[in-house]
Design a protein around this motif. Sequence first.
Motif, mmCIF file in Angstrom:
data_model
loop_
_atom_site.group_PDB
_atom_site.id
_atom_site.type_symbol
_atom_site.label_atom_id
_atom_site.label_comp_id
_atom_site.label_asym_id
_atom_site.label_seq_id
_atom_site.Cartn_x
_atom_site.Cartn_y
_atom_site.Cartn_z
ATOM 1 N N GLU A 15 0.831 -1.197 0.000
ATOM 2 C CA GLU A 15 0.000 0.000 0.000
ATOM 3 C C GLU A 15 0.873 1.257 0.000
ATOM 4 O O GLU A 15 1.894 1.319 0.681
ATOM 5 N N ILE A 27 0.654 5.520 0.376
ATOM 6 C CA ILE A 27 -0.130 6.700 0.750
ATOM 7 C C ILE A 27 0.733 7.916 0.438
ATOM 8 O O ILE A 27 1.863 8.030 0.922
ATOM 9 N N ASN A 48 0.666 12.364 -0.475
ATOM 10 C CA ASN A 48 -0.027 13.644 -0.630
ATOM 11 C C ASN A 48 -0.124 13.958 -2.110
ATOM 12 O O ASN A 48 0.844 13.768 -2.858
ATOM 13 N N TYR A 70 -4.909 13.463 -0.151
ATOM 14 C CA TYR A 70 -3.957 12.375 -0.333
ATOM 15 C C TYR A 70 -4.640 11.211 -1.037
ATOM 16 O O TYR A 70 -5.859 11.146 -1.137
ATOM 17 N N LYS A 93 -4.549 6.900 -1.235
ATOM 18 C CA LYS A 93 -4.123 5.598 -0.719
ATOM 19 C C LYS A 93 -4.385 4.613 -1.846
ATOM 20 O O LYS A 93 -5.508 4.519 -2.353
ATOM 21 N N LYS A 102 -3.223 0.676 -3.729
ATOM 22 C CA LYS A 102 -2.535 -0.617 -3.693
ATOM 23 C C LYS A 102 -2.467 -1.143 -5.121
ATOM 24 O O LYS A 102 -3.417 -1.727 -5.629
ATOM 25 N N ASP A 123 -6.962 -1.207 -4.258
ATOM 26 C CA ASP A 123 -7.383 -0.174 -3.326
ATOM 27 C C ASP A 123 -7.084 1.170 -3.975
ATOM 28 O O ASP A 123 -5.974 1.367 -4.480
#
Length: 150
Positions: free
Chosen positions: A58, A60, A62, A71, A73, A75, A146
């Motif tokens: 994953e 994350i 900005n 931001y 997130k 995957k 994701d």
Amino acid sequence: MSEVKTENKKSKVGVTIIVVLLLIIIGGGGFMWYKMQALNAGASQNSKIEEGKFGLNEIIVNLADEGGKKYIKIKPVLGYNSSNKELEGEFATKDHVLRDITIAILRGKTSKDLNPKGEEELKKEMLQKLNPVLDKGKLTNVYFTDFLIQ
């Protein structure tokens, strides 16, 4: 009587021409159907190539939105030809490079850039920038398991 023979001959010639034209049309249609079936069979054989998948952890990041308050997130999962065992080994040694490139790409995006059409563009950009760092093969696709923007 000769007028009747002439009309009969003209009538037979006309019918013959129509029959020949119909046979040409039917034959051409059959030929085209055969060619399309052959192309479809070839395409389905090509699509039977097993796709391997390598998931990046994953990420994350900005986004480049004004104020830096948004931001993403994400995957990503990288698709490749699973018969390429050398490429599978290369993923383990270049995982950090693949993540770094992905992070750099994402940091340059705004939330507006990542609409549904932008998501497809992101996949293309990732393929273009990730493939050159791979020596043992090439990626075929990028998937997201994701994808959250906040």
